[in-house]
Design a protein around this motif. Structure first.
Motif, PDB file in Angstrom:
ATOM      1  N   LEU A  65     113.780  82.331  16.367  1.00 59.56           N
ATOM      2  CA  LEU A  65     114.683  83.302  15.744  1.00 59.56           C
ATOM      3  C   LEU A  65     113.941  84.480  15.133  1.00 59.56           C
ATOM      4  O   LEU A  65     114.500  85.228  14.345  1.00 59.56           O
ATOM      5  N   ARG A  66     112.667  84.644  15.487  1.00 58.59           N
ATOM      6  CA  ARG A  66     111.964  85.823  14.974  1.00 58.59           C
ATOM      7  C   ARG A  66     112.480  87.098  15.622  1.00 58.59           C
ATOM      8  O   ARG A  66     112.216  88.187  15.149  1.00 58.59           O
ATOM      9  N   PHE A  67     113.179  86.953  16.738  1.00 56.98           N
ATOM     10  CA  PHE A  67     113.709  88.148  17.394  1.00 56.98           C
ATOM     11  C   PHE A  67     115.053  87.829  18.025  1.00 56.98           C
ATOM     12  O   PHE A  67     115.422  86.674  18.185  1.00 56.98           O
ATOM     13  N   GLY A  68     115.770  88.907  18.378  1.00 52.40           N
ATOM     14  CA  GLY A  68     117.123  88.754  18.910  1.00 52.40           C
ATOM     15  C   GLY A  68     117.109  88.473  20.398  1.00 52.40           C
ATOM     16  O   GLY A  68     116.871  87.363  20.814  1.00 52.40           O
ATOM     17  N   MET A  69     117.366  89.509  21.185  1.00 56.78           N
ATOM     18  CA  MET A  69     117.361  89.397  22.647  1.00 56.78           C
ATOM     19  C   MET A  69     118.183  88.184  23.097  1.00 56.78           C
ATOM     20  O   MET A  69     117.759  87.385  23.928  1.00 56.78           O
ATOM     21  N   GLU A  70     119.373  88.053  22.524  1.00 53.24           N
ATOM     22  CA  GLU A  70     120.198  86.868  22.803  1.00 53.24           C
ATOM     23  C   GLU A  70     120.753  86.894  24.221  1.00 53.24           C
ATOM     24  O   GLU A  70     120.891  87.957  24.832  1.00 53.24           O
ATOM     25  N   LEU A  71     121.091  85.716  24.702  1.00 52.17           N
ATOM     26  CA  LEU A  71     121.729  85.624  26.016  1.00 52.17           C
ATOM     27  C   LEU A  71     123.159  86.145  25.893  1.00 52.17           C
ATOM     28  O   LEU A  71     123.902  85.714  25.007  1.00 52.17           O
ATOM     29  N   VAL A  72     123.510  87.084  26.774  1.00 52.60           N
ATOM     30  CA  VAL A  72     124.865  87.641  26.748  1.00 52.60           C
ATOM     31  C   VAL A  72     125.621  87.130  27.964  1.00 52.60           C
ATOM     32  O   VAL A  72     125.106  87.174  29.086  1.00 52.60           O
ATOM     33  N   ASP A  73     126.827  86.651  27.713  1.00 50.17           N
ATOM     34  CA  ASP A  73     127.617  86.073  28.797  1.00 50.17           C
ATOM     35  C   ASP A  73     128.344  87.176  29.568  1.00 50.17           C
ATOM     36  O   ASP A  73     129.091  87.960  28.989  1.00 50.17           O
ATOM     37  N   LEU A  74     128.096  87.229  30.861  1.00 57.94           N
ATOM     38  CA  LEU A  74     128.732  88.243  31.712  1.00 57.94           C
ATOM     39  C   LEU A  74     129.729  87.598  32.673  1.00 57.94           C
ATOM     40  O   LEU A  74     130.317  88.282  33.513  1.00 57.94           O
ATOM     41  N   THR A  75     129.866  86.275  32.539  1.00 60.61           N
ATOM     42  CA  THR A  75     130.661  85.541  33.527  1.00 60.61           C
ATOM     43  C   THR A  75     132.046  86.158  33.724  1.00 60.61           C
ATOM     44  O   THR A  75     132.441  86.455  34.849  1.00 60.61           O
ATOM     45  N   ASP A  76     132.766  86.382  32.626  1.00 61.07           N
ATOM     46  CA  ASP A  76     134.128  86.906  32.771  1.00 61.07           C
ATOM     47  C   ASP A  76     134.125  88.335  33.317  1.00 61.07           C
ATOM     48  O   ASP A  76     135.018  88.733  34.053  1.00 61.07           O
ATOM     49  N   VAL A  77     133.080  89.095  32.997  1.00 62.51           N
ATOM     50  CA  VAL A  77     133.005  90.491  33.448  1.00 62.51           C
ATOM     51  C   VAL A  77     132.867  90.573  34.973  1.00 62.51           C
ATOM     52  O   VAL A  77     133.395  91.478  35.599  1.00 62.51           O
ATOM     53  N   VAL A  78     132.152  89.611  35.561  1.00 62.24           N
ATOM     54  CA  VAL A  78     131.862  89.713  36.993  1.00 62.24           C
ATOM     55  C   VAL A  78     132.621  88.677  37.832  1.00 62.24           C
ATOM     56  O   VAL A  78     132.399  88.576  39.040  1.00 62.24           O
ATOM     57  N   ALA A  79     133.516  87.920  37.164  1.00 58.56           N
ATOM     58  CA  ALA A  79     134.184  86.812  37.865  1.00 58.56           C
ATOM     59  C   ALA A  79     134.902  87.285  39.125  1.00 58.56           C
ATOM     60  O   ALA A  79     134.937  86.580  40.140  1.00 58.56           O
TER      61      ALA A  79
ATOM     62  N   GLU B  28     132.362  97.847  37.454  1.00 57.27           N
ATOM     63  CA  GLU B  28     131.679  96.604  37.069  1.00 57.27           C
ATOM     64  C   GLU B  28     130.361  96.909  36.351  1.00 57.27           C
ATOM     65  O   GLU B  28     130.038  96.301  35.327  1.00 57.27           O
ATOM     66  N   VAL B  29     129.633  97.889  36.910  1.00 60.50           N
ATOM     67  CA  VAL B  29     128.366  98.270  36.276  1.00 60.50           C
ATOM     68  C   VAL B  29     128.631  98.749  34.847  1.00 60.50           C
ATOM     69  O   VAL B  29     127.934  98.355  33.901  1.00 60.50           O
ATOM     70  N   GLN B  30     129.690  99.557  34.709  1.00 61.77           N
ATOM     71  CA  GLN B  30     130.020 100.082  33.383  1.00 61.77           C
ATOM     72  C   GLN B  30     130.414  98.942  32.432  1.00 61.77           C
ATOM     73  O   GLN B  30     129.993  98.903  31.274  1.00 61.77           O
ATOM     74  N   ALA B  31     131.177  97.990  32.963  1.00 60.37           N
ATOM     75  CA  ALA B  31     131.618  96.872  32.119  1.00 60.37           C
ATOM     76  C   ALA B  31     130.421  96.035  31.673  1.00 60.37           C
ATOM     77  O   ALA B  31     130.350  95.582  30.530  1.00 60.37           O
ATOM     78  N   ILE B  32     129.467  95.856  32.589  1.00 59.94           N
ATOM     79  CA  ILE B  32     128.260  95.092  32.236  1.00 59.94           C
ATOM     80  C   ILE B  32     127.504  95.851  31.143  1.00 59.94           C
ATOM     81  O   ILE B  32     127.103  95.293  30.120  1.00 59.94           O
ATOM     82  N   ARG B  33     127.350  97.170  31.368  1.00 56.33           N
ATOM     83  CA  ARG B  33     126.603  97.977  30.412  1.00 56.33           C
ATOM     84  C   ARG B  33     127.229  97.889  29.013  1.00 56.33           C
ATOM     85  O   ARG B  33     126.534  97.768  28.010  1.00 56.33           O
ATOM     86  N   GLU B  34     128.556  97.928  28.994  1.00 55.54           N
ATOM     87  CA  GLU B  34     129.240  97.857  27.704  1.00 55.54           C
ATOM     88  C   GLU B  34     129.061  96.493  27.049  1.00 55.54           C
ATOM     89  O   GLU B  34     128.820  96.385  25.859  1.00 55.54           O
ATOM     90  N   ARG B  35     129.171  95.452  27.873  1.00 53.30           N
ATOM     91  CA  ARG B  35     129.052  94.101  27.318  1.00 53.30           C
ATOM     92  C   ARG B  35     127.684  93.892  26.658  1.00 53.30           C
ATOM     93  O   ARG B  35     127.578  93.318  25.588  1.00 53.30           O
TER      94      ARG B  35
END
Ligand code: ASP
Length: 589
Positions: free
Chosen positions: A293-307, A377-384
């Protein structure tokens, strides 16, 4: 004593004093009429000057001395002249002018230099561990270890804990590893097991009414070899009665703070109170149950964005119950194609079929997937992922456990690359609500994730007969900077619940009686509610000492193949010993 002062303690205030020192020749510089000896003992190093003119006999002896000779030096401390002081040495303002030098013991030329920390082949270090331990790094590590254990005792004693020893010759207490066993001479054909931990004994101490116990306990586990594992290691083992989970976490949190304040003034604790993440949260946000937890860089879920995407890699993964997740690496958009391709080697060992990247560059978005995705889709990923220009998104599409492992590891690699894992920052955290059970394919039965004495969250007992896999444990892990440094649980304390747990684990009543009858019976005599934890002292000290391997903080560790190269263990025993122990050796073909 053969000495009046320690080499390392001499300062300007000692100038003019007659002293007797004893220690090892760290280095020797021969300038003809003047010989300089850096004399070393546990407290440090001081420069000794031997002048042929003023002390011809001493000079003759110093002339014979070599590296690692043991010397006694009588002399007078003097201030070094301006310009000759050594600010890098705590004793650097002074030197000792010798009038008598005695060789207490000569030394063979050591197989490696003691005076610097240049890397030496580890098997050579382990074979000559007593010389390796003379080196500054190892002295520092073992001294730190001593202080850590001492401060643990101070803190726990002040909190009314009792230090109680438990035996090494016991009956198996399972922690999910194989037992080391000791044949009994007096009871032919019978064996003691060495403790994988004092688990059952400390619980029995709670039944015995001691309420707060701890022990610096040796644990022995005959596990398969792994890079940084030792067949024996040391735990701070602790147990408390009449407590809930939060009480134990608070005691340990206080202990960590105490240790850092007392011993590690150069390190900072990142969060107070320590964050508490559920197992599920840790896995989904960091892809690990021991997140750094010294840094963020969390896993972001894109599943629904690209389903709904037409891109086959995404669509197929999602339709097969998989996930698409990514990590956003700040400022890495300009990695070369080659660098990007190499990143794949950090996800493939975890089962990922590939690694997709999307670079948000000044001149536009670059990605091998770009031509398969719609601009929307690219835009939605970028926003997510909230990407800024200059960022790099790394994506894995796979089954959830693969995505977690692959991205979890990649996150650490990228954290290292970006210098986000500062060793002087200590991100302590708790991971809680582990699953109670996991399905063992091979044995076709449920096994305990922690151990069979762990209590489920009370309301989850209701799932025992319908959906045991969903039961959550009152178990917690202590994590620090990406390492698991400890774990524990609230225990079952009622006999019928413990029996029920054994049943869930596919242990028959007869087996349970034979193996654990003592604890089932003890719980019938008013066992108090209790819980505890064990911290891995080796791991903890390694992190505190900025070491990556626990071998660097153990005096006499074994190799990764479980051998002691200095003692030559394991080794055969004599026919006579075998006979006494009623043993015969049968070697595999
Ligand atoms: N005995 C456990 C272990 O070694 C710790 C505990 O539950 O207290 O992991």
């Amino acid at each position: 004593m053969l000495k009046t002062h320690a080499c390392g303690e001499l300062r300007l205030e000692h100038a003019g004093q007659e002293v007797t020192l004893a220690g090892w020749v760290h280095r020797r510089r021969d300038h003809g009429a003047l010989i300089f000896i850096d004399l070393r003992d546990r407290e440090g190093i001081v420069q000794v000057v031997v002048d042929a003119e003023n002390a011809p006999e001493a000079h003759a002896v110093a002339d014979r001395a070599r590296a690692e000779y043991v010397l006694q030096v009588h002399g007078r401390v003097r201030a070094r002249p301006e310009g000759f002081r050594n600010p890098n040495l705590p004793t650097g303002d002074v030197e000792v002018v010798a009038h008598k030098v005695t060789i207490l013991n000569p030394s063979k030329t050591p197989p490696f230099y003691i005076y610097d920390d240049t890397p030496v082949d580890e098997s050579l270090r382990l074979k000559y561990r007593y010389l390796d331990l003379r080196r500054q790094r190892m002295q520092r590590n073992l001294i730190l270890r001593h202080h850590v254990v001492n401060e643990i005792r101070q803190y726990l004693n002040a909190h009314k804990f009792l230090e109680i020893e438990t035996p090494l010759l016991i009956k198996s207490t399972p922690e999910g590893a194989r037992d080391f066993v000791v044949p009994s001479r007096l009871h032919p054909g019978k064996f003691y097991a060495l403790p994988q931990s004092p688990q059952q004994l400390k619980q029995l101490l709670m039944v015995a009414g001691f309420e707060r116990y701890y022990q610096i306990a040796r644990c022995l586990r005959d596990e398969d070899l792994r890079a940084d594992r030792q067949p024996e290691f040391t735990q701070l083992d602790l147990e408390m009665s009449f407590v809930e989970q939060e009480d134990i976490l608070n005691i340990i949190e206080g202990l960590y703070i105490h240790l850092v304040e007392k011993l590690l003034p150069h390190k900072r604790i990142k969060f107070r109170p320590f964050p508490r993440l559920t197992y599920e949260e840790a896995m989904s946000r960091y892809g690990s149950d021991k997140p750094d937890l010294r840094f963020g860089m969390e896993l972001v879920d894109l599943t629904d964005v690209v389903a709904e995407s037409k891109f086959r890699v995404f669509a197929q993964t999602v339709s097969q119950g998989g996930q698409v997740k990514g990590i956003l690496v700040p400022g890495a958009a300009n990695y070369s194609r080659k660098e990007l391709e190499q990143l794949e080697s950090h996800v493939k060992p975890y089962g990922a079929k590939g690694l997709l990247w999307m670079a948000f560059r000044e001149e536009g978005i670059r990605s091998p997937a770009a031509k398969h995705l719609t601009p929307g889709e690219v835009q939605a990923i970028r926003e997510r992922v909230q990407a800024q220009t200059g960022d790099l998104l790394l994506i894995v599409a796979d089954q959830p456990d693969v995505v977690a492992a692959a991205l979890g590891n990649l996150r650490l690699v990228m954290g290292d690359r970006l210098g986000l894992r500062d060793p002087n920052e200590l991100a302590f955290a708790w991971v809680v609500e582990f699953p109670l059970l996991e399905w063992d394919e091979e044995e076709a039965r449920w096994v305990a994730v922690h151990h069979p004495f762990t209590s489920p969250i009370p309301e989850d007992w209701a799932l025992a007969d319908t959906d045991p896999g969903k039961m959550r444990a009152q178990a917690y892990d202590s994590v620090l900077n990406g390492w698991e440094v400890g774990g524990g649980s609230i225990r079952i304390h009622r006999s019928e619940e413990q029996a029920k747990m054994f049943e869930l684990l596919g242990i028959t009543q007869e087996q349970a009686q034979a193996q654990f009858g003592h604890i089932l019976e003890a719980f019938q005599y008013g066992a108090p509610p209790h819980g505890g934890i064990a911290l891995g002292i080796d791991r903890l000290v390694a992190i505190f000492a900025d070491e990556t391997s626990i071998r660097e903080v153990m005096a006499f560790p074994k190799t990764t193949s479980a051998q002691d190269l200095m003692l030559g263990a394991p080794s055969p025993i004599s026919e006579e010993q075998l006979r006494e122990l009623h043993l015969a050796i049968v070697l595999d073909e």
